[in-house]
Motif scaffolding. Structure first.
Motif, mmCIF file in Angstrom:
data_model
loop_
_atom_site.group_PDB
_atom_site.id
_atom_site.type_symbol
_atom_site.label_atom_id
_atom_site.label_comp_id
_atom_site.label_asym_id
_atom_site.label_seq_id
_atom_site.Cartn_x
_atom_site.Cartn_y
_atom_site.Cartn_z
ATOM 1 N N GLY A 161 0.817 -1.208 0.000
ATOM 2 C CA GLY A 161 0.000 0.000 0.000
ATOM 3 C C GLY A 161 0.846 1.250 0.000
ATOM 4 O O GLY A 161 1.759 1.412 -0.809
ATOM 5 N N ASP A 162 0.535 2.154 0.933
ATOM 6 C CA ASP A 162 1.209 3.449 0.956
ATOM 7 C C ASP A 162 2.723 3.323 1.070
ATOM 8 O O ASP A 162 3.468 4.105 0.492
ATOM 9 C CB ASP A 162 0.688 4.292 2.135
ATOM 10 C CG ASP A 162 -0.739 4.765 1.908
ATOM 11 O OD1 ASP A 162 -1.186 4.737 0.750
ATOM 12 O OD2 ASP A 162 -1.396 5.151 2.886
ATOM 13 N N THR A 163 3.198 2.330 1.815
ATOM 14 C CA THR A 163 4.631 2.168 2.007
ATOM 15 C C THR A 163 5.337 1.956 0.675
ATOM 16 O O THR A 163 6.364 2.563 0.387
ATOM 17 C CB THR A 163 4.913 0.986 2.940
ATOM 18 O OG1 THR A 163 4.255 1.226 4.169
ATOM 19 C CG2 THR A 163 6.394 0.811 3.170
ATOM 20 N N HIS A 164 4.767 1.107 -0.148
ATOM 21 C CA HIS A 164 5.408 0.786 -1.415
ATOM 22 C C HIS A 164 5.048 1.766 -2.519
ATOM 23 O O HIS A 164 5.428 1.571 -3.669
ATOM 24 C CB HIS A 164 5.066 -0.647 -1.824
ATOM 25 C CG HIS A 164 5.886 -1.659 -1.093
ATOM 26 N ND1 HIS A 164 5.515 -2.969 -0.961
ATOM 27 C CD2 HIS A 164 7.062 -1.543 -0.441
ATOM 28 C CE1 HIS A 164 6.435 -3.627 -0.264
ATOM 29 N NE2 HIS A 164 7.375 -2.776 0.062
ATOM 30 N N SER A 165 4.343 2.833 -2.190
ATOM 31 C CA SER A 165 4.112 3.877 -3.180
ATOM 32 C C SER A 165 5.352 4.752 -3.350
ATOM 33 O O SER A 165 5.468 5.510 -4.313
ATOM 34 C CB SER A 165 2.909 4.743 -2.781
ATOM 35 O OG SER A 165 3.184 5.456 -1.590
ATOM 36 N N ALA A 166 6.300 4.653 -2.425
ATOM 37 C CA ALA A 166 7.548 5.410 -2.538
ATOM 38 C C ALA A 166 8.412 4.835 -3.654
ATOM 39 O O ALA A 166 8.332 3.642 -3.983
ATOM 40 C CB ALA A 166 8.308 5.365 -1.215
ATOM 41 N N GLN A 167 9.244 5.685 -4.241
ATOM 42 C CA GLN A 167 10.219 5.233 -5.239
ATOM 43 C C GLN A 167 11.407 4.643 -4.481
ATOM 44 O O GLN A 167 12.377 5.332 -4.152
ATOM 45 C CB GLN A 167 10.635 6.401 -6.131
ATOM 46 C CG GLN A 167 9.507 6.949 -6.977
ATOM 47 C CD GLN A 167 9.942 8.137 -7.803
ATOM 48 O OE1 GLN A 167 11.045 8.150 -8.375
ATOM 49 N NE2 GLN A 167 9.098 9.147 -7.892
ATOM 50 N N TRP A 168 11.321 3.351 -4.234
ATOM 51 C CA TRP A 168 12.200 2.643 -3.316
ATOM 52 C C TRP A 168 12.644 1.358 -4.002
ATOM 53 O O TRP A 168 11.811 0.513 -4.328
ATOM 54 C CB TRP A 168 11.428 2.355 -2.028
ATOM 55 C CG TRP A 168 12.181 1.710 -0.918
ATOM 56 C CD1 TRP A 168 13.516 1.649 -0.717
ATOM 57 C CD2 TRP A 168 11.576 1.023 0.186
ATOM 58 N NE1 TRP A 168 13.798 0.973 0.440
ATOM 59 C CE2 TRP A 168 12.622 0.581 1.016
ATOM 60 C CE3 TRP A 168 10.257 0.744 0.548
ATOM 61 C CZ2 TRP A 168 12.385 -0.147 2.192
ATOM 62 C CZ3 TRP A 168 10.019 0.035 1.716
ATOM 63 C CH2 TRP A 168 11.079 -0.400 2.535
ATOM 64 N N THR A 169 13.936 1.229 -4.277
ATOM 65 C CA THR A 169 14.438 0.076 -5.013
ATOM 66 C C THR A 169 15.586 -0.586 -4.244
ATOM 67 O O THR A 169 16.040 -0.078 -3.218
ATOM 68 C CB THR A 169 14.918 0.485 -6.416
ATOM 69 O OG1 THR A 169 15.948 1.487 -6.281
ATOM 70 C CG2 THR A 169 13.769 1.022 -7.244
ATOM 71 N N THR A 170 16.051 -1.711 -4.783
ATOM 72 C CA THR A 170 17.051 -2.478 -4.048
ATOM 73 C C THR A 170 17.955 -3.277 -4.962
ATOM 74 O O THR A 170 17.566 -3.700 -6.052
ATOM 75 C CB THR A 170 16.347 -3.447 -3.078
ATOM 76 O OG1 THR A 170 17.338 -4.186 -2.344
ATOM 77 C CG2 THR A 170 15.465 -4.441 -3.795
ATOM 78 N N LEU A 171 19.172 -3.492 -4.476
ATOM 79 C CA LEU A 171 20.032 -4.586 -4.919
ATOM 80 C C LEU A 171 20.133 -5.509 -3.733
ATOM 81 O O LEU A 171 20.758 -5.183 -2.717
ATOM 82 C CB LEU A 171 21.417 -4.108 -5.328
ATOM 83 C CG LEU A 171 22.436 -5.253 -5.555
ATOM 84 C CD1 LEU A 171 22.062 -6.067 -6.784
ATOM 85 C CD2 LEU A 171 23.858 -4.743 -5.668
ATOM 86 N N MET A 172 19.475 -6.676 -3.818
ATOM 87 C CA MET A 172 19.463 -7.622 -2.720
ATOM 88 C C MET A 172 20.610 -8.612 -2.857
ATOM 89 O O MET A 172 20.762 -9.275 -3.889
ATOM 90 C CB MET A 172 18.125 -8.359 -2.656
ATOM 91 C CG MET A 172 18.019 -9.349 -1.506
ATOM 92 S SD MET A 172 16.343 -10.000 -1.286
ATOM 93 C CE MET A 172 15.548 -8.618 -0.465
ATOM 94 N N PHE A 173 21.434 -8.697 -1.822
ATOM 95 C CA PHE A 173 22.536 -9.652 -1.795
ATOM 96 C C PHE A 173 22.100 -11.001 -1.227
ATOM 97 O O PHE A 173 22.550 -12.049 -1.692
ATOM 98 C CB PHE A 173 23.683 -9.119 -0.927
ATOM 99 C CG PHE A 173 24.338 -7.887 -1.459
ATOM 100 C CD1 PHE A 173 25.326 -7.968 -2.436
ATOM 101 C CD2 PHE A 173 23.982 -6.630 -0.992
ATOM 102 C CE1 PHE A 173 25.946 -6.828 -2.930
ATOM 103 C CE2 PHE A 173 24.599 -5.487 -1.471
ATOM 104 C CZ PHE A 173 25.575 -5.588 -2.446
ATOM 105 N N LYS A 174 21.232 -10.965 -0.215
ATOM 106 C CA LYS A 174 20.918 -12.191 0.498
ATOM 107 C C LYS A 174 19.502 -12.147 1.040
ATOM 108 O O LYS A 174 19.061 -11.123 1.584
ATOM 109 C CB LYS A 174 21.902 -12.386 1.672
ATOM 110 C CG LYS A 174 21.743 -13.685 2.439
ATOM 111 C CD LYS A 174 22.824 -13.823 3.516
ATOM 112 C CE LYS A 174 22.734 -15.182 4.205
ATOM 113 N NZ LYS A 174 23.770 -15.334 5.260
ATOM 114 N N SER A 175 18.789 -13.228 0.881
ATOM 115 C CA SER A 175 17.511 -13.447 1.552
ATOM 116 C C SER A 175 17.503 -14.906 1.994
ATOM 117 O O SER A 175 17.054 -15.788 1.269
ATOM 118 C CB SER A 175 16.329 -13.153 0.628
ATOM 119 O OG SER A 175 15.098 -13.372 1.301
ATOM 120 N N GLY A 176 18.088 -15.147 3.157
ATOM 121 C CA GLY A 176 18.297 -16.520 3.604
ATOM 122 C C GLY A 176 19.502 -17.142 2.942
ATOM 123 O O GLY A 176 20.354 -17.733 3.590
#
Length: 278
Positions: free
Chosen positions: A104-119
């Protein structure tokens, strides 16, 4: 020795049995289990089995000494991050990673990632910043690691994190003007009553922290929090989820839970969605 092997075998059988059971559940049932596990940790915290976290902790190296390695390698991390920012249009939007808990509102921001690790480490992404990835591989207790990239004049709305077994770590990597004008910040309301009220309007009672290049901070992200980049430049932090320090029996329980969670199909989908395709 034989007794130990038998105990290990029983434990593995239980873990894999739980893993198969969890895989058979729908999303609502999984959420109910997650909430129940969080309540175990909340109750333990309330009973004083481990300390309640303040809004922000900057004196953390005694409990999490591995984080010093990250800060010692800040210049390396910054150099690789700056190179990535030259082509940041290829980064993955946070909204695409299935984070329903901040939808919702949280992900309406222009917010991106380079993810190194998820587990598990995402090897294709690690190749884009290999020296940063090498540093992260040497830090124990880290389950999630990524560059959190917030575009200029963006606000991440108040929300709650999803798992009490983690402590969140942030290190400023590219903070506009090193925050001399205090334009880049995160605010946490750690008050138990305000959090129990589940009223996001109470975020204004929280405490603000202003990131700086190469400096770290830890927080309990299950507390209500928000963040903003009010500057006219991109802001990047290194974002880690670290297994919380607890008594050995709670730590063992937490590690077993995390073992199961990070082999679950929804987390595998997050890793797949996080892969950057240049």
């Amino acid at each position: 020795m034989m007794t130990l092997l038998i105990l290990v075998g029983i434990l593995l059988a239980i873990v894999f049995g739980v893993r198969r059971y969890v895989a058979s559940l729908d999303s609502q049932q999984k959420t109910a289990i997650k909430d129940g596990i969080n309540e175990v940790f909340v109750r333990a915290e309330r009973e004083g089995r481990f300390p309640r976290h303040p809004a922000f902790e900057t004196d953390y190296l005694r409990d999490y000494p591995g984080l010093q390695k990250i800060e010692e390698n800040y210049s390396v991390i910054r150099e690789e991050c700056e190179a990535l920012m030259q082509r940041r249009e290829n980064l993955v939007p946070m909204a695409s990673l299935g984070g329903g808990y901040t939808a919702g509102d949280t992900h309406s921001a222009q917010w991106t990632t380079l993810m190194f690790k998820s587990g598990q480490f995402i090897e294709e992404n690690c190749e884009l910043a290999p020296r940063t990835a090498a540093v992260l591989r040497g830090v124990p207790r880290v389950y999630t690691a990524f560059f959190s990239v917030l575009e200029p004049n963006q606000h991440i709305q108040p929300h709650y994190g999803y798992y009490k077994g983690f402590i969140r770590y942030h290190m400023g990597v590219m903070v506009p003007r090193n925050n001399a004008d205090e334009c880049c910040w995160i605010r946490v309301n750690a008050d138990p009553d305000d959090n129990a009220a589940d009223d996001k309007g109470l975020i204004d009672r929280g405490e603000r922290y202003f990131w700086h290049d190469g400096e770290g901070v830890m927080l309990d992200d299950t507390f209500m929090h928000e963040a903003a980049n009010d500057s006219d430049e991109v802001r990047v932090i290194l974002f880690l989820d670290v297994a919380r320090r607890m008594p050995w029996y709670l730590d063992l329980f937490n590690r077993l839970v995390l073992f199961v969670i990070h082999r679950e199909a929804s987390v595998r989908r997050i890793r797949e969605a996080a892969r950057i395709k240049l």
